[in-house]
Design a protein around this motif. Sequence first.
Motif, PDB file in Angstrom:
ATOM      1  N   ASN A 231       0.825  -1.205   0.000  1.00  0.00           N
ATOM      2  CA  ASN A 231       0.000   0.000   0.000  1.00  0.00           C
ATOM      3  C   ASN A 231       0.858   1.254   0.000  1.00  0.00           C
ATOM      4  O   ASN A 231       0.597   2.223  -0.702  1.00  0.00           O
ATOM      5  N   TYR A 299      -7.900  -6.104  -1.020  1.00  0.00           N
ATOM      6  CA  TYR A 299      -8.305  -4.868  -1.699  1.00  0.00           C
ATOM      7  C   TYR A 299      -8.245  -3.664  -0.785  1.00  0.00           C
ATOM      8  O   TYR A 299      -7.802  -2.590  -1.156  1.00  0.00           O
ATOM      9  N   TYR A 300      -8.730  -3.845   0.449  1.00  0.00           N
ATOM     10  CA  TYR A 300      -8.826  -2.692   1.335  1.00  0.00           C
ATOM     11  C   TYR A 300      -7.475  -2.307   1.903  1.00  0.00           C
ATOM     12  O   TYR A 300      -7.182  -1.141   2.117  1.00  0.00           O
ATOM     13  N   GLY A 304      -5.539  -0.590  -1.002  1.00  0.00           N
ATOM     14  CA  GLY A 304      -6.445   0.448  -0.541  1.00  0.00           C
ATOM     15  C   GLY A 304      -6.250   1.759  -1.275  1.00  0.00           C
ATOM     16  O   GLY A 304      -7.206   2.475  -1.581  1.00  0.00           O
ATOM     17  N   ARG A 307      -7.843   2.124  -4.914  1.00  0.00           N
ATOM     18  CA  ARG A 307      -9.253   1.781  -4.968  1.00  0.00           C
ATOM     19  C   ARG A 307      -9.912   2.197  -6.269  1.00  0.00           C
ATOM     20  O   ARG A 307     -10.711   1.469  -6.859  1.00  0.00           O
ATOM     21  N   TRP A 308      -9.554   3.392  -6.708  1.00  0.00           N
ATOM     22  CA  TRP A 308     -10.230   3.913  -7.894  1.00  0.00           C
ATOM     23  C   TRP A 308      -9.970   3.068  -9.125  1.00  0.00           C
ATOM     24  O   TRP A 308     -10.692   3.133 -10.104  1.00  0.00           O
ATOM     25  N   GLN A 311     -12.098  -0.618  -8.255  1.00  0.00           N
ATOM     26  CA  GLN A 311     -13.555  -0.519  -8.086  1.00  0.00           C
ATOM     27  C   GLN A 311     -14.327  -0.694  -9.405  1.00  0.00           C
ATOM     28  O   GLN A 311     -15.259  -1.495  -9.463  1.00  0.00           O
ATOM     29  N   SER A 359     -13.575   5.646   2.024  1.00  0.00           N
ATOM     30  CA  SER A 359     -12.658   5.953   3.106  1.00  0.00           C
ATOM     31  C   SER A 359     -13.437   6.555   4.262  1.00  0.00           C
ATOM     32  O   SER A 359     -14.554   7.030   4.095  1.00  0.00           O
TER      33      SER A 359
END
Lengths: 530, 99, 511, 651
Positions: A231, A299-300, A304, A307-308, A311, A359
């Motif tokens: 991340n 994913y988170y 994270g 995300r964009w 998703q 978020s």
Amino acid sequence: MIEFSKPVIGYAEVWPMLLVFGVACAGVLVEAFAPRRVRYATQVLLALVGLAAAFVGTVMIGLDLNETAGGAAKGGITAEGAIVVDGPAIFLWGLILLIAVGGLLLFAERELEGGVSAFAGQAAALPGTEAEREASTRGLDHTEVFPLMMFAVGGMMLFPASNDLLTMFVALEVLSLPLYLLSGLARRRRLLSQEAALKYFLLGAFSSGFFIYGIALVYGYAGTMEFGGINEAISNNTGNRTLLLAGMGLISVGLLFKVGAAPFQAWTPDVYQGAPTAVTGFMAAATKVAAFGALMRLYYVAFGNERWSWQPMLWVIAILTMLVGALLAIAQSDIKRMLAYSSVAHTGFLLTGVLGAQSASELSSGEITSLQAVLFYLVTYGFMTLGAFAIVSMVRDAGGETNHLSRWAGLGKESPIVAGIFAFFLLSMAGIPLTAGFTGKWAVFAVAMSAGAWPVVVVAVLTSALAAFFYVRVIVLMYFADPVGAGPSVTLPSVLTAVTIALGVAATLLLGIVPGPVLDLAAHAGEFIR
Amino acid sequence: MSTEPYIVLSAILFTIGCVGVLTRRNAIVVFMCVELMLNASNLALVTFAKANGNLEGQVGAFFVMVVAAAEVVVGLAIIMTIFRTRRSASVDDASLLKY
Amino acid sequence: MIDFPWLTTLIVVPLVGAVVTAFLPSRPGAALPKQLALLFTTLTLAAAVGTATQYDTGAGMQLTETHTWIEAFGASYAVGVDGIALTLVLLTSLLVPLVVLASWNDADTRNTKAFFALMLALEGLALAVFLAQDVLLFYVVFEATLIPAYFLIGGFGGENRARAAVKFLLYMLAGGLIMLASVVGLYALSASQGEPSYLISNLAQLDIGTVEGRWLFLGFFIAFAIKAPMFPVHTWLPDTTAAATPGTSVLLICVLDKIGTYGMLRFCLGLFPEASDWATPVVVVMALISIVYGALLAIGQDNMLRLIGLTSLSHFGFIVLGIFVLNSQGLSGATLYMFNHGLSTAALFLIAGYLIHRRGTPLISAQGGVEKVAPVLAGTFLVAGLATLGLPGLSPFISEFLVLVGGFSHAWWVGAIAVSGIVLAAIYVLLMYQRTMTGPVQPGVETVVDLNRREVGAIAPILLAMVLVGFFPQPLLDVINPAIETTMTTVGVQDEPPTVPAGTQAEEDHQ
Amino acid sequence: MSVLPMLAPLAAEGAEHVPVVDPSSADGVFTLMWVVIALPLAGAAILLLGGRLTDAWGHLLGCLTVVGSFAISLAMFVSLIGRADDDRQVSQHLYDWISVGGFKVGADLLYDPLSALFLLLITGVGGLIHIYSIGYMAHDERRRRFFGYLNLFVAAMLVLVLAENYLLLFLGWEGVGLASYLLIGFWQYKPSAAAAAKKAFVINRVGDMGMSLAIMLIFVTFGTISFTGVSEAAGGAKESTLTAIGLLLLLGACGKSAQVPLQAWLLDAMEGPTPVSALIHAATMVTAGVYLIVRSNFIFDRAPDAQTAVIAVAVVTLLWGAIIGTSKDDIKKVLAGSTMSQIGYMMLGAGLGIAGYAFAIFHLLNHGFFKANMFLGAGSVMHAMDDDVDMRHYGALSKMLPITFLTFLMGYLAIIGFPGFSGFWSKDKIIETAFVDSVWIGILATIGAGITGFYMTRLMLMTFFTQKRWEEHVHPHESPKVMTFPLIVLAALSVLGGIMLLNDWIVDFLAPVVGTPVHHETEVPPIVITLIILAVVAAGVATAWFTIGRSEVPRVAPTQVSVFTRAARNDLYGDAINDTLVVRPGTHVVHGLTTFDKSVVDGAVMGQASATGGLAQVFRRWQNGFVRSYALSLLGGAILVVLALLVVNLG
């Protein structure tokens, strides 16, 4: 030179999982040394006690978790960064263990087959040979299923608790391999069972090939396998983004395969149909829980900050999954295949919840979070699926289970209680209010809607309507159709299956009417630790 | 040192494995192709470990090998039973479960 | 007594009754479940009357009870009653005992206790729908009503019942799920503006953007339009009424379908005033089509139950019209219409059911001359029919005329088209009466016996209520009017003043 | 205010002031106003709900209630005459009926000279017909119910004429429609009766549509529908609005009063028992349209176009009915055609405005007497002839039924307008006033009078004179006293009805309601017009005498007849027109829609469902069981996922 120091495992946090693995190993020993006549009882008791102890342990650890990250999360990373024991992990552990208890009871059921379990007396014996006949007359059982199951449970517990890609891979394999075997151990319809095992195995191995290659690529991008590190690397935006994206995609393939999302769903109907019903029930419920836990953690936490980009991908997958699941279920005439497609559709709904991640700053106080919604959905899904498959295992004729839908006609007259319970599970799966299915659906739709994914929600709603059709069709068949021929019969199970079903009914009803406590528990679990 | 050739090689191996899974009928061969894919990953892991200058990738490669071995055990067991039942190791013969 | 939970009692009594009826052992055809059902529905009626006595016409939403239900969803168990809800509660609690009485022997050959337990469950849930003051609670009970309804149709109806039940359920679920999208959307909206809450009172305070509001409105409206039903999503209706027992049809059409129009009034107008105004032209046209279309279809029917079902399509057109013309005559008229339509259609269904029970066929062409052999049956049927066609002196006239006035005030052509409904209604009612009751006695009809006391007892209160409300509607209107005024304030509309107000002229003359 | 210029020409033309309804609150005997309605209503309720318990005395109760109402009406009438001219409007507020927003309707009654006359007519003639029915229906096992329905009718009719607002009027309006429906279909085991009843109701509903719309328009325009409020504000409304209201009211009136184009039901309505035809379809209910227009004078007076429409309808109808009457062999249908025609005269009077209102009501009352008389007489004849209605089976009955004959003769002379008899005064006045308005209308109305002379003479001749053509087994006998007594009273009234015109009494009496007419001179002296009318009537009578009285009447209607006769026998093709224009296209529409609903609307949904099922079957094939194709889809999925990620990033 790095000085060697003893790795810190943090037994206090991970012991329930280790206990499960330990019980599995002990089971192997029992299989090797205990006399045949006590094996069944010993194995069941051992597994049951092990799971119960692990569950108690999980609860205790859960009560003790320290708050971190400013109170947003609880727990900590342990075992040299390989395992994370945080709120969601504990929640999932508890859930997996409960489902495992239910699964275990189904595995241990011996009334339905007239004193033997649903598993092949001797898997190595060829179907239709003297050896097999002998095994069945002697009432042989494969009690290895219990240790196998415990290994799978252990893998499932590790899966959502892993904190780096490698652990996750290992967990994936640990949970998968026993399931491949278990799928092939049906007492009846051996050919189908073996075929299911083969298909499951080959496709599973194929997908884990993608998974590990994805790991390699992400490692290449981030230079670390730890989720936190990945991340960070993404937020620093170092390295080759193509590597990251390709790696992310390939890892997703492995996970999406496990949860049975389209277009990776092809194995589900075949395996669900071929595997022994007890295995199907356990696998359908528990694997999905573990895999979604892992999926969300990946994913988170690891992705994270990306995300964009994932998703939208999940939008596509979720929509596709729901459509495929609902549409193909309509055309099914085998109850287990229909439930398999229904489980595909549920995967779609769960993904709808997953893609609703926002978020913390985007959420208002008291608003339901994506993690909370998905965890809750998993609870509802797990219990109703387990219960439904338990019912399927009870509807039988001379040749064993009668899975063809036409043989279910008139069940409502034959056995109103069983039909009623099954109808209740079906209604819950269809998402009718006052059942757990509804509250679960509401939760995932709500988070997706909050995240602005209204097109997905609209598709989800439409496919729910589509899905209602095939659930309702079964109810019509059971209640309003006249039985064909001798009609179906319900074999009364032992208390084991009955307990599982009761567990499913209770959970489905309670979560439908007063979902508050479980939702609060999920909220209380906090976020993933990064 | 450029990592590119290694990665390209690993990608080629991976692709060969993939194609093999799709085209071969014999279950054993299919399975070997999967192993090839795993080994392609191993190559990539080791390469990246070298490039990144840490050991995680190399450790990973070991794990993959162990996992692959375990997979072989399970896989061969399943393939063997199927073969004994059907007298055939063709994956296309196992197609009773459909639609 | 002040804190007595009247509304919860209303909801709980029939539900408890359902459980008791379902679990007490009894054989098919036994009297016990019937007596229990009658007892519990009568208790519910008593509770409804009690609620009405506690009701203060001027005080808006009252007798409210609010408890947190699912905190994470912002949902509460919130019930309350205003004029609109009270009207429908009274209708429901009045009709169900009568339906029980009228359906006394309808399930003798089947699972009798299930039949009556399902009826009780349906009543409890329907009452909860009308009393819910929380959108999620409303939605949950709204959808939950489908299950007993589904089993009542599929388990106890006539020919094609399974098909009809599935069609009914799927239509309803489709609508309900579309609405779910909007319900969820409301949550998202509410959460984005502070603590999420599903209380209607809180949602009404939300600042809803034009576009969002319209989409959310659509979700609600489509569901209610299917429920009500309106053209072109009405085709489940005749199939269902033709397959279900008449008692079930009464519960479905006279009680449950009111949820659709009630929902439009409460939610579409209450939560999305801007969007409601925006949708008015289309909805009004749809309502007009429903009025004429339903009536024309009814004329062509040979099956009494289908026919009565289709008349309801026409009547629901009137109700929706009244709601969306957005003036006090239309809105009050529509609310009263819900009540009156419940009475008149219930009477029609039940009496037609008596006849069908005796003749064994719902076909109009198989009847004829019933008046000669069963004058009471024919007479009550005629009264019910006349009510349906809006004869002054019977209650449906009042509401129909109010809706027409409302429609005319909205635009003259709306009134002009809608008024054609009264001619068509006369045709379908009288044609049915002529073909079934008059003329020479047809073969098979001569054995028809007149209504017995139980059957008359189930019908008489309805007829009496229709006459009473027909001549003295004002007590009921006094209950409805304040709630309608509140709704109009919410929507932000006012009645158009007359072009030449009487009274002012006189003053000018004097000057 | 913009209305002033509009009012100015009216004012300049003469002192034709449109009166305003401005009643005072009821006191004294007027407080019993509601009882007038309540008595027959209670009677109806007791008779209809009481069941067989009331069989024995039901008919007596039915008569008593109406006679009671008549007594109160008379008392109120006397009391009203005792009041000053400008104090002859009394209202009684019973309770608030409907109140929603600005729509406030009270259950209010209005008693004024117009209502007073109607009250007397309804309860008086109604009472006589009740009494007559005791005898006429003596042998019907459902006599009690018949009286229940009659009482219901009387109550509704009283509501109609006592209502103080349009909606309450509408209540009565529909109430009489219901009673009419029930009574036409009284013998509903006869399919023809049941069909006739339905037809009457449905056609009336078309009129009601107009009536309803009129009420709505009135409300939207004035914010009230009470006569008081509307009459007060009417002057302020636009003429176009008033015209629209007028035309809509006319539509309502056409339905109830069987005026063209809604005339078709009246002839069929003769299926009902004869007292019903006398009371409802001759004396009272069918004249409600005239009442409505006269009552709404404050609207029509300000809407000349609407008045023209009324006149047009009236003239067409008076000829239409008369022509139908010339060729019918069914005695009741001749009288029905005649009724239609006579109502045409009343409508004509009403359409002529302030000058004609009083004469319209005058003729209405006279018609009530003589037509009830003749219908009851016809009933008496039928009673004698075993319920045969075909005049071709009558003949030479004057000797056998002396009382019936004599009373019928009085009615006959009254209707053709024999000088001195009631019909002479009233019809003459209407035609005279029509000549003032337009010579053509006057001429047409005169022709109508001539035809009336023809068909009534034909009826008289075929029934009472000419040779016997009775069916076998028929033994004509005079009716019992209970039936002849009403005949005698009505015959007397038919003769004496003209008294009301003494000193222009009726014109002055009605002036507070309809205004005081300004006397207009005709271009020729009135006496000349009267003589012309008499000449035309005489011609009609003579024609009948020469064509029927002098030749043998065939027992079976000849089939080789002229086009005109055939048209008249077919009610001038009224039913055929309705059939072609409404019924048949309507049936097609209904059938078409039913198909449309099944195939298109439901088909769309069902088709969608089966399409989905088909799609599922197609996709199902993809799951072909081969693990390698599953692997392929997995690979495809992997590519899809990676591409999706890349597209999002790069695109």
